[in-house]
Design an enzyme around this catalytic site. Structure first.
Site, mmCIF file in Angstrom:
data_model
loop_
_atom_site.group_PDB
_atom_site.id
_atom_site.type_symbol
_atom_site.label_atom_id
_atom_site.label_comp_id
_atom_site.label_asym_id
_atom_site.label_seq_id
_atom_site.Cartn_x
_atom_site.Cartn_y
_atom_site.Cartn_z
ATOM 1 N N ASN A 9 1.527 -4.102 -0.289
ATOM 2 C CA ASN A 9 0.670 -5.059 -1.002
ATOM 3 C C ASN A 9 0.032 -4.314 -2.168
ATOM 4 O O ASN A 9 -0.899 -3.534 -1.985
ATOM 5 C CB ASN A 9 -0.396 -5.603 -0.054
ATOM 6 N N LYS A 11 -1.733 -5.479 -4.528
ATOM 7 C CA LYS A 11 -3.022 -6.038 -4.947
ATOM 8 C C LYS A 11 -3.053 -6.146 -6.488
ATOM 9 O O LYS A 11 -2.064 -6.567 -7.077
ATOM 10 C CB LYS A 11 -4.177 -5.215 -4.379
ATOM 11 N N HIS A 96 -5.337 -12.966 3.340
ATOM 12 C CA HIS A 96 -5.802 -11.581 3.327
ATOM 13 C C HIS A 96 -7.329 -11.550 3.333
ATOM 14 O O HIS A 96 -7.986 -12.422 2.768
ATOM 15 C CB HIS A 96 -5.265 -10.854 2.093
ATOM 16 N N GLU A 98 -9.418 -9.901 1.730
ATOM 17 C CA GLU A 98 -10.037 -9.899 0.404
ATOM 18 C C GLU A 98 -10.085 -11.299 -0.176
ATOM 19 O O GLU A 98 -11.028 -11.649 -0.896
ATOM 20 C CB GLU A 98 -9.275 -8.936 -0.509
ATOM 21 N N GLU A 165 -5.021 -6.797 10.432
ATOM 22 C CA GLU A 165 -5.704 -5.897 9.508
ATOM 23 C C GLU A 165 -7.200 -5.867 9.829
ATOM 24 O O GLU A 165 -7.957 -6.713 9.363
ATOM 25 C CB GLU A 165 -5.502 -6.360 8.066
ATOM 26 N N GLY A 171 -8.612 0.184 3.174
ATOM 27 C CA GLY A 171 -9.050 0.934 2.005
ATOM 28 C C GLY A 171 -10.233 1.845 2.243
ATOM 29 O O GLY A 171 -10.824 2.368 1.308
ATOM 30 N N SER A 204 -5.243 1.293 6.129
ATOM 31 C CA SER A 204 -5.140 2.736 5.884
ATOM 32 C C SER A 204 -3.919 3.360 6.556
ATOM 33 O O SER A 204 -3.996 4.443 7.140
ATOM 34 C CB SER A 204 -6.430 3.450 6.328
ATOM 35 N N GLY A 225 -1.453 -0.979 1.722
ATOM 36 C CA GLY A 225 -2.073 -1.109 0.412
ATOM 37 C C GLY A 225 -1.815 0.109 -0.452
ATOM 38 O O GLY A 225 -0.760 0.275 -1.045
#
Length: 241
Positions: A9, A11, A96, A98, A165, A171, A204, A225
């Site tokens: 991903n 992003k 997701h 986010e 996730e 992250g 991560s 990510g």
């Protein structure tokens, strides 16, 4: 039979030029990738077209990072299923954390996006997971089961990928212990009617922990990510041992 899928991903990273440079370095590594293991790149909308053209005939599948539930309309900043399938996509990330945290996604809108993806022949990657506060309060299962119950209404589970996730591990450099990720993913599978759904872990995932993560019995892949942004790093993940 559960498929192994390693998805990157990106992003909001990489221009078209940077994306092509990545492919030039990454694609040769796929000669080492075992058969039956799938690599997916979920890239920014601006990069989808050029990536589609340059991935044609390769072993890499292409995905978007969002989809709207309507076919067209006054939805500034959104993209429809037809717009995505015209480019030749295979996957789309839905729900997701986010998107939920920063852009107001709810379990109900996630469900609409899942259904839209499937109407257009796309395989949605449904993201579920708990925050640090929810985990500390012992609410992990409650939160995730709620996301699944509301998100999967009328969804075809034979055309679905789920990514667990934990929000606190995205992250942050903190990785959920592989055994704990395996436990939670097993609980997710227990809630599904189709036990062969591919369930990924995301949070991560890095070259130095992917082997342990992928050795777990319930984990069928990873949604990655930062470690997907460099060719050598993502190649190491796709070609885990």
């Amino acid at each position: 039979m559960r498929k192994i899928i390693i998805a990157g991903n990106w992003k909001m990273h990489k221009t078209q030029r940077e994306s092509l440079e990545f492919l030039q370095d990454f694609l040769p590594h796929l000669e080492e990738t075992p058969e039956g293991r799938e690599a997916v790149l979920c890239v920014p909308f601006t990069t989808l077209n050029v990536m589609s053209k340059n991935l044609h005939g390769s072993r890499v599948k292409l995905g978007a990072q969002n989809i709207h539930w309507e076919e067209q309309g006054a939805f500034t900043g959104e993209v429809s299923g037809e717009m995505l399938t015209e480019i030749g996509l295979n996957y789309v990330i839905v729900g997701h954390s986010e998107r939920r945290q920063f852009f107001g996604e709810t379990d109900e809108t996630v469900n609409k996006r899942l259904l839209a993806a499937q109407r257009h022949g796309l395989i949605p990657i449904l993201c579920v997971g708990e925050s640090k506060a929810q985990r500390d309060a012992g609410e992990t299962e409650q939160v995730i089961f709620g996301q699944l119950k509301k998100g999967l209404v009328d969804v075809d589970q034979s055309n679905l990928v789920i990514a667990y996730e934990p929000i606190w591990a995205i992250g942050t450099g903190d990785t959920c212990e592989a055994s704990e990720a395996n436990r939670v993913i097993g609980l997710i599978r227990s809630q599904l009617t189709n036990k062969d759904v591919t369930i990924q872990y995301g949070g991560s995932v890095k070259p130095d922990n992917v082997d342990e993560i992928m050795a777990q019995s319930e984990i069928d892949g990873a949604l990655v990510g930062g470690a997907s942004l460099t060719a050598d790093s993502f190649a190491r993940l796709v070609n885990y041992q």
